[in-house]
Motif scaffolding. Structure first.
Motif, PDB file in Angstrom:
ATOM      1  N   PRO A   1       0.842  -1.193   0.000  1.00 64.27           N
ATOM      2  CA  PRO A   1       0.000   0.000   0.000  1.00 64.27           C
ATOM      3  C   PRO A   1       0.887   1.256   0.000  1.00 64.27           C
ATOM      4  O   PRO A   1       1.676   1.461   0.912  1.00 64.27           O
ATOM      5  CB  PRO A   1      -0.819  -0.117   1.273  1.00 64.27           C
ATOM      6  CG  PRO A   1      -0.216  -1.192   2.088  1.00 64.27           C
ATOM      7  CD  PRO A   1       0.731  -1.967   1.257  1.00 64.27           C
ATOM      8  N   ALA A   2       0.748   2.048  -1.086  1.00 58.01           N
ATOM      9  CA  ALA A   2       1.600   3.244  -1.254  1.00 58.01           C
ATOM     10  C   ALA A   2       0.760   4.405  -1.774  1.00 58.01           C
ATOM     11  O   ALA A   2       1.236   5.222  -2.579  1.00 58.01           O
ATOM     12  CB  ALA A   2       2.733   2.933  -2.229  1.00 58.01           C
ATOM     13  N   ALA A   3      -0.487   4.469  -1.305  1.00 58.01           N
ATOM     14  CA  ALA A   3      -1.409   5.498  -1.824  1.00 58.01           C
ATOM     15  C   ALA A   3      -1.714   6.574  -0.784  1.00 58.01           C
ATOM     16  O   ALA A   3      -2.638   7.368  -0.972  1.00 58.01           O
ATOM     17  CB  ALA A   3      -2.706   4.841  -2.291  1.00 58.01           C
ATOM     18  N   GLY A   4      -0.934   6.598   0.300  1.00 59.61           N
ATOM     19  CA  GLY A   4      -1.179   7.598   1.345  1.00 59.61           C
ATOM     20  C   GLY A   4      -0.684   8.973   0.947  1.00 59.61           C
ATOM     21  O   GLY A   4       0.103   9.118   0.006  1.00 59.61           O
TER      22      GLY A   4
ATOM     23  N   GLY B   1       0.594  11.086   3.489  1.00 66.44           N
ATOM     24  CA  GLY B   1       1.663  11.408   4.438  1.00 66.44           C
ATOM     25  C   GLY B   1       1.428  12.687   5.231  1.00 66.44           C
ATOM     26  O   GLY B   1       2.352  13.499   5.406  1.00 66.44           O
ATOM     27  N   ARG B   2       0.228  12.896   5.712  1.00 70.41           N
ATOM     28  CA  ARG B   2      -0.100  14.149   6.425  1.00 70.41           C
ATOM     29  C   ARG B   2       0.864  14.406   7.578  1.00 70.41           C
ATOM     30  O   ARG B   2       1.388  15.488   7.745  1.00 70.41           O
ATOM     31  CB  ARG B   2      -1.528  14.064   6.971  1.00 70.41           C
ATOM     32  CG  ARG B   2      -2.619  14.477   6.000  1.00 70.41           C
ATOM     33  CD  ARG B   2      -4.004  14.422   6.656  1.00 70.41           C
ATOM     34  NE  ARG B   2      -4.274  13.066   7.147  1.00 70.41           N
ATOM     35  CZ  ARG B   2      -4.766  12.090   6.366  1.00 70.41           C
ATOM     36  NH1 ARG B   2      -4.996  12.334   5.084  1.00 70.41           N
ATOM     37  NH2 ARG B   2      -4.999  10.885   6.824  1.00 70.41           N
ATOM     38  N   ARG B   3       1.137  13.368   8.375  1.00 72.67           N
ATOM     39  CA  ARG B   3       1.976  13.553   9.576  1.00 72.67           C
ATOM     40  C   ARG B   3       3.415  13.903   9.215  1.00 72.67           C
ATOM     41  O   ARG B   3       4.158  14.423  10.033  1.00 72.67           O
ATOM     42  CB  ARG B   3       1.919  12.297  10.448  1.00 72.67           C
ATOM     43  CG  ARG B   3       0.589  12.078  11.128  1.00 72.67           C
ATOM     44  CD  ARG B   3       0.464  10.699  11.765  1.00 72.67           C
ATOM     45  NE  ARG B   3       0.260   9.674  10.746  1.00 72.67           N
ATOM     46  CZ  ARG B   3       0.083   8.368  11.048  1.00 72.67           C
ATOM     47  NH1 ARG B   3       0.113   7.952  12.318  1.00 72.67           N
ATOM     48  NH2 ARG B   3      -0.134   7.466  10.099  1.00 72.67           N
TER      49      ARG B   3
ATOM     50  N   LYS C   1       5.106  10.962   1.496  1.00 75.18           N
ATOM     51  CA  LYS C   1       6.353  10.522   2.155  1.00 75.18           C
ATOM     52  C   LYS C   1       7.002   9.315   1.464  1.00 75.18           C
ATOM     53  O   LYS C   1       8.217   9.130   1.534  1.00 75.18           O
ATOM     54  CB  LYS C   1       6.100  10.211   3.613  1.00 75.18           C
ATOM     55  CG  LYS C   1       5.180   9.028   3.843  1.00 75.18           C
ATOM     56  CD  LYS C   1       4.880   8.834   5.305  1.00 75.18           C
ATOM     57  CE  LYS C   1       3.990   7.620   5.512  1.00 75.18           C
ATOM     58  NZ  LYS C   1       3.566   7.477   6.919  1.00 75.18           N
TER      59      LYS C   1
ATOM     60  N   GLY D   1      -6.936   3.407  -2.537  1.00 74.78           N
ATOM     61  CA  GLY D   1      -8.176   4.043  -2.072  1.00 74.78           C
ATOM     62  C   GLY D   1      -7.903   5.156  -1.072  1.00 74.78           C
ATOM     63  O   GLY D   1      -6.752   5.492  -0.798  1.00 74.78           O
ATOM     64  N   SER D   2      -8.985   5.681  -0.493  1.00 73.12           N
ATOM     65  CA  SER D   2      -8.841   6.831   0.409  1.00 73.12           C
ATOM     66  C   SER D   2      -8.394   6.415   1.810  1.00 73.12           C
ATOM     67  O   SER D   2      -7.920   7.226   2.586  1.00 73.12           O
ATOM     68  CB  SER D   2     -10.179   7.573   0.500  1.00 73.12           C
ATOM     69  OG  SER D   2     -11.187   6.660   0.934  1.00 73.12           O
ATOM     70  N   GLU D   3      -8.550   5.136   2.117  1.00 76.19           N
ATOM     71  CA  GLU D   3      -8.060   4.597   3.387  1.00 76.19           C
ATOM     72  C   GLU D   3      -7.055   3.475   3.096  1.00 76.19           C
ATOM     73  O   GLU D   3      -7.188   2.785   2.056  1.00 76.19           O
ATOM     74  CB  GLU D   3      -9.204   4.016   4.237  1.00 76.19           C
ATOM     75  CG  GLU D   3     -10.241   5.050   4.674  1.00 76.19           C
ATOM     76  CD  GLU D   3      -9.676   6.120   5.605  1.00 76.19           C
ATOM     77  OE1 GLU D   3     -10.154   7.262   5.537  1.00 76.19           O
ATOM     78  OE2 GLU D   3      -8.707   5.812   6.367  1.00 76.19           O
TER      79      GLU D   3
ATOM     80  N   THR E   1      -7.049   0.554   0.031  1.00 76.42           N
ATOM     81  CA  THR E   1      -5.927   0.293  -0.881  1.00 76.42           C
ATOM     82  C   THR E   1      -5.561  -1.189  -0.859  1.00 76.42           C
ATOM     83  O   THR E   1      -5.307  -1.801  -1.899  1.00 76.42           O
ATOM     84  CB  THR E   1      -4.703   1.150  -0.492  1.00 76.42           C
ATOM     85  OG1 THR E   1      -5.058   2.530  -0.568  1.00 76.42           O
ATOM     86  CG2 THR E   1      -3.516   0.880  -1.411  1.00 76.42           C
TER      87      THR E   1
ATOM     88  N   ALA F   1       4.484   0.566   2.321  1.00 76.64           N
ATOM     89  CA  ALA F   1       5.539   1.245   1.545  1.00 76.64           C
ATOM     90  C   ALA F   1       6.448   2.033   2.479  1.00 76.64           C
ATOM     91  O   ALA F   1       7.628   2.240   2.185  1.00 76.64           O
ATOM     92  CB  ALA F   1       4.917   2.182   0.521  1.00 76.64           C
TER      93      ALA F   1
ATOM     94  N   LYS G   1       8.143   2.226  10.892  1.00 73.86           N
ATOM     95  CA  LYS G   1       7.368   2.911   9.837  1.00 73.86           C
ATOM     96  C   LYS G   1       7.774   4.382   9.790  1.00 73.86           C
ATOM     97  O   LYS G   1       7.858   5.041  10.830  1.00 73.86           O
ATOM     98  CB  LYS G   1       5.876   2.809  10.137  1.00 73.86           C
ATOM     99  CG  LYS G   1       4.997   3.416   9.080  1.00 73.86           C
ATOM    100  CD  LYS G   1       3.570   2.904   9.143  1.00 73.86           C
ATOM    101  CE  LYS G   1       2.914   3.246  10.440  1.00 73.86           C
ATOM    102  NZ  LYS G   1       2.591   4.697  10.564  1.00 73.86           N
TER     103      LYS G   1
HETATM  104  N1  LIG Z   1      -5.274   5.637   1.659  1.00 78.97           N
HETATM  105  C1  LIG Z   1      -4.091   5.079   2.002  1.00 78.97           C
HETATM  106  C2  LIG Z   1      -3.428   5.458   3.210  1.00 78.97           C
HETATM  107  C3  LIG Z   1      -2.198   4.887   3.509  1.00 78.97           C
HETATM  108  N2  LIG Z   1      -1.667   3.997   2.626  1.00 78.97           N
HETATM  109  C4  LIG Z   1      -0.349   3.427   2.874  1.00 78.97           C
HETATM  110  O1  LIG Z   1      -0.350   2.709   4.087  1.00 78.97           O
HETATM  111  C5  LIG Z   1       0.962   2.769   4.675  1.00 78.97           C
HETATM  112  C6  LIG Z   1       0.892   3.123   6.156  1.00 78.97           C
HETATM  113  O2  LIG Z   1       0.067   4.247   6.288  1.00 78.97           O
HETATM  114  P1  LIG Z   1       0.541   5.628   6.974  1.00 78.97           P
HETATM  115  O3  LIG Z   1       1.898   5.491   7.577  1.00 78.97           O
HETATM  116  O4  LIG Z   1      -0.574   6.106   7.798  1.00 78.97           O
HETATM  117  O5  LIG Z   1       0.692   6.562   5.677  1.00 78.97           O
HETATM  118  P2  LIG Z   1      -0.174   7.850   5.352  1.00 78.97           P
HETATM  119  O6  LIG Z   1      -1.621   7.520   5.440  1.00 78.97           O
HETATM  120  O7  LIG Z   1       0.366   8.377   4.055  1.00 78.97           O
HETATM  121  O8  LIG Z   1       0.267   8.842   6.542  1.00 78.97           O
HETATM  122  P3  LIG Z   1      -0.682   9.909   7.300  1.00 78.97           P
HETATM  123  O9  LIG Z   1      -1.608   9.077   8.157  1.00 78.97           O
HETATM  124  O10 LIG Z   1       0.333  10.676   8.110  1.00 78.97           O
HETATM  125  O11 LIG Z   1      -1.370  10.717   6.252  1.00 78.97           O
HETATM  126  C7  LIG Z   1       1.772   3.791   3.877  1.00 78.97           C
HETATM  127  O12 LIG Z   1       2.722   3.119   3.078  1.00 78.97           O
HETATM  128  C8  LIG Z   1       0.722   4.496   3.028  1.00 78.97           C
HETATM  129  O13 LIG Z   1       1.216   4.902   1.752  1.00 78.97           O
HETATM  130  C9  LIG Z   1      -2.328   3.629   1.451  1.00 78.97           C
HETATM  131  O14 LIG Z   1      -1.812   2.822   0.674  1.00 78.97           O
HETATM  132  N3  LIG Z   1      -3.532   4.171   1.172  1.00 78.97           N
END
Ligand SMILES: Nc1ccn([C@@H]2O[C@H](COP(=O)(O)OP(=O)(O)OP(=O)(O)O)[C@@H](O)[C@H]2O)c(=O)n1
Ligand SMILES: C[C@](O)(CO)[C@H](O)COP(=O)(O)O
Length: 229
Positions: free
Chosen positions: A10-13, A15-17, A24, A79-81, A85, A110, A214
């Protein structure tokens, strides 16, 4: 013939934090992106059948990945979560890559690019029927905070507490159903195991590695860069 596994990454985040200009997973660690390093952990292994990378619908970075054109690396739209994904990745494997529901699959963030081969060996050689995850036994004393303010409510018994990592390994069909059920029930799912646990599965805890942290916030990126300096 020895067993081979697909990996869903899963690499669709967004990276808000991390509070960075780009997601990220595309930040640099000593000359390679986080995501490219994560894919590199799996790409040469003979026991990995294929790698499915879930990217954002508007991802403009994936095309520049060193692995984007590799014959064993396949991108799909996430996806959005995170759980969505992963669900999309399971459907991608079942519908487009001939994976059967009983085959076990690894799901690996990812954002965990420093997964050591020794830890990956352990999860790939586990043959438990209830699935398994990498995790770290808690080493520090664990405090639970009061609701609403940062004061201590209680101290938990850390002897039974583990911090979940990835990869997490489950049969594709069962995992897909469990994630769908969790969404239907409005359950908060932050890893694959919690969806399976809701249905009574008792996945095995396999000790992971402190290096398999992570990359979530800027200090994690600093640490990863220091490790790979
Ligand atoms: N809609 C999403 C949200 C997260 N991920 C992936 O899930 C992994 C772990 O999630 P997290 O560390 O929370 O990444 P983010 O959601 O990008 O970070 P944040 O919560 O800070 O926005 C990451 O490789 C991220 O790319 C994803 O594929 N799809
Ligand atoms: C899957 C995971 O990495 C296990 O610890 C974690 O739950 C991911 O959580 P995130 O909030 O999506 O980073």
């Amino acid at each position: 013939m020895s067993k081979k596994f697909w990996v869903v990454i899963p690499a669709a985040g967004v990276g808000r934090r991390m509070q960075s200009d780009c997601p990220k997973q595309y930040l640099d660690i000593s000359g390679k992106t986080v995501l490219d390093r994560t894919i590199s952990v799996f790409i040469e292994r003979k026991d990995i059948e294929g790698i499915a990378v879930g990217i954002g619908a508007n991802d403009a970075y994936w095309q520049d990945s060193i692995w984007a054109e590799h014959s064993n690396v396949h991108s799909y739209v996430g996806g959005s979560e995170r759980s969505e994904t992963v669900q999309n990745g399971l459907s991608f494997l079942l519908d487009q890559h001939g994976v059967t529901p009983h085959q076990s699959v690894l799901v690996h963030d990812a954002a965990r690019p420093l997964l050591p081969q020794t830890a990956l060996d352990k999860i790939l050689s586990h043959d438990g029927k209830f699935g398994c995850i990498l995790a770290l036994p808690c080493r520090d004393t664990i405090k639970q905070q009061q609701q609403g303010n940062a004061t201590i409510h209680s101290t938990l018994d850390r002897r039974l507490l583990w911090q979940a990592q990835t990869p997490q390994c489950f049969p594709v069909g069962a995992l897909k159903k469990a994630l769908e059920q969790a969404v239907q029930d409005g359950a908060l799912i932050t890893d694959e195991s919690s969806a399976m646990e809701r249905l009574g599965w008792q996945p095995a805890l396999i000790e992971g590695d402190v290096l398999n942290f992570k990359i979530t916030s800027p200090d994690d990126l600093m640490l990863a860069r220091a490790v790979l300096r």
